[in-house]
Structures are given as structure tokens and as C-alpha cells.
Design a protein around this motif. Structure first.
Motif, short mmCIF file in Angstrom:
data_model
loop_
_atom_site.label_atom_id
_atom_site.label_comp_id
_atom_site.label_asym_id
_atom_site.label_seq_id
_atom_site.Cartn_x
_atom_site.Cartn_y
_atom_site.Cartn_z
N LEU A 128 5.20 -11.77 0.94
CA LEU A 128 4.01 -11.07 0.46
C LEU A 128 4.19 -10.57 -0.97
CD1 LEU A 128 3.08 -8.97 3.61
CD2 LEU A 128 1.70 -10.81 2.62
N LYS A 129 5.37 -10.02 -1.28
CA LYS A 129 5.62 -9.52 -2.63
C LYS A 129 5.50 -10.66 -3.64
CE LYS A 129 9.52 -7.26 -1.85
NZ LYS A 129 10.65 -6.31 -1.87
N ALA A 130 6.04 -11.83 -3.29
CA ALA A 130 5.96 -12.98 -4.19
C ALA A 130 4.52 -13.49 -4.30
CB ALA A 130 6.88 -14.10 -3.68
N ASN A 138 6.70 -0.15 0.24
CA ASN A 138 7.67 0.83 0.72
C ASN A 138 7.74 0.99 2.24
OD1 ASN A 138 8.43 1.35 -1.89
ND2 ASN A 138 6.97 3.03 -2.14
N ARG A 139 6.67 0.68 2.93
CA ARG A 139 6.66 0.87 4.38
C ARG A 139 6.40 -0.46 5.08
NH1 ARG A 139 6.83 6.45 6.18
NH2 ARG A 139 6.81 5.39 8.18
N ASP A 144 3.08 -5.16 7.21
CA ASP A 144 2.46 -5.84 8.35
C ASP A 144 0.94 -5.90 8.19
OD1 ASP A 144 4.98 -6.12 9.43
OD2 ASP A 144 4.70 -4.64 11.02
N ALA A 145 0.37 -4.83 7.68
CA ALA A 145 -1.09 -4.78 7.48
C ALA A 145 -1.53 -5.73 6.38
CB ALA A 145 -1.51 -3.34 7.15
N LEU A 146 -0.77 -5.79 5.29
CA LEU A 146 -1.08 -6.72 4.20
C LEU A 146 -0.99 -8.17 4.69
CD1 LEU A 146 0.63 -5.43 0.92
CD2 LEU A 146 -1.79 -5.98 1.26
N ALA A 147 -0.01 -8.43 5.55
CA ALA A 147 0.13 -9.78 6.11
C ALA A 147 -1.11 -10.16 6.91
CB ALA A 147 1.38 -9.86 6.99
#
Length: 168
Positions: A128-130, A138-139, A144-147
């Protein structure tokens, strides 16, 4: 047209959220975070607190769609029931906010993000960061929510491509 998607990792103590915008086929990170509920409060009070806090998230980002983790039955039935209540609160507030709700199983989301349904949460976070070009999440609940939000964006794009292919 721009589409705002709010991914949610519901919990009775910590609820993660991740917000993305989909425009011209590109996914853009808007924000992510967690709703921390007071563990000293009783469960009904925490669900009220979750509803109020989630309503604020809905009002701030005005998502068109909310994506939530499907319930899974682990070893602890009590945890599953509490998760079900948290999901219900989130779905209720999403509906009040005018958003449509989609649900996906965690393994499906992991497979869609990393290519492997058994990926670790850390592997999903790194991808996700990439993908979203962000330095830190940080959490793990927010990750998981962003995914969830990103996977839903992929599914919508896939559906649109299939519709165009069928209608030709």
C-alpha cells in the motif's frame, strides 16, 4: 468524475479507516487513521461512541462508497459478535451518510493487493505504501482499511472494463 471510497476495518476498541479518491482510473490517497474507543467504557457506550466518531468521518470525507471487512468466525464467538455489532454501527452510519456499502473477505483483499491471500499484514502495508506513494501508515488497522478501499477501487475498474468488453 471523482469517486471517494472509505475503507473500514471495524472493531469494538479500534476501528481503522482509509480514504482514497479514484479519478481517471488512478487511486489517490486522501487520509487514513483510527477511531480509538475508550476501553474503560462498557460495550454499549463504545458502540455509541463509534457511531458518533464514524459519523464525523463520514461528514468530513463525504464518501460515495464505504467498504467494510466481511465478518469471519474465529475461535472466539464473543469477539465475532462484538465485531458484528461494530460492523452494524458502521453500516448504519454509512447509510445515513448516503454511501453505498460493499463487503469483502480479508483473504480476497490480501490476494488483490499483494497477489497472495495469505500475506502478512506487514506485506499488505508495504504494498500500500508503494502503491499510494505514502511514507508511513502508523496503525495496522488503518492499513487494513486502506487495503479495503484500494481493493474496491480495483474491483470497480475491473467491472467497468468487463462492461465495455461485453457491450462492444
Amino acid at each position: 468524475m471523482s469517486l471517494i471510497i472509505l475503507g473500514v476495518d471495524p472493531g469494538s476498541r479500534i476501528t481503522g479507516f482509509g480514504v482514497v479518491r479514484v479519478e481517471n482510473g488512478k487511486i489517490e490517497h486522501i487520509n487514513h487513521g483510527v477511531i480509538l474507543l475508550d476501553a474503560d467504557q462498557g460495550f454499549p457506550a463504545r458502540m455509541t461512541e463509534l457511531g458518533s466518531a464514524f459519523r464525523e468521518v463520514m461528514e468530513k470525507y463525504k464518501p460515495h462508497q464505504v467498504v467494510i471487512e466481511k465478518i469471519f468466525l474465529g475461535k472466539n464467538a464473543d469477539s465475532a459478535f462484538k465485531l458484528g455489532h461494530a460492523r452494524g454501527v458502521v453500516m448504519y452510519e454509512a447509510g445515513l451518510g448516503g454511501a453505498t456499502v460493499a463487503e469483502y473477505a480479508t483473504r480476497l483483499v490480501k490476494k488483490g493487493i499483494t497477489g497472495n491471500g495469505g500475506s502478512s499484514k506487514e506485506d499488505v502495508q508495504a504494498m500500500l505504501k508503494a502503491m499510494l506513494n505514502i511514507k508511513a501508515i502508523n496503525r495496522i488497522d488503518a492499513s487494513d482499511a486502506l487495503a479495503m478501499a484500494c481493493y474496491h477501487a480495483f474491483e470497480l475498474k475491473k467491472k467497468a472494463v468487463l462492461q465495455r468488453a461485453v457491450s462492444v
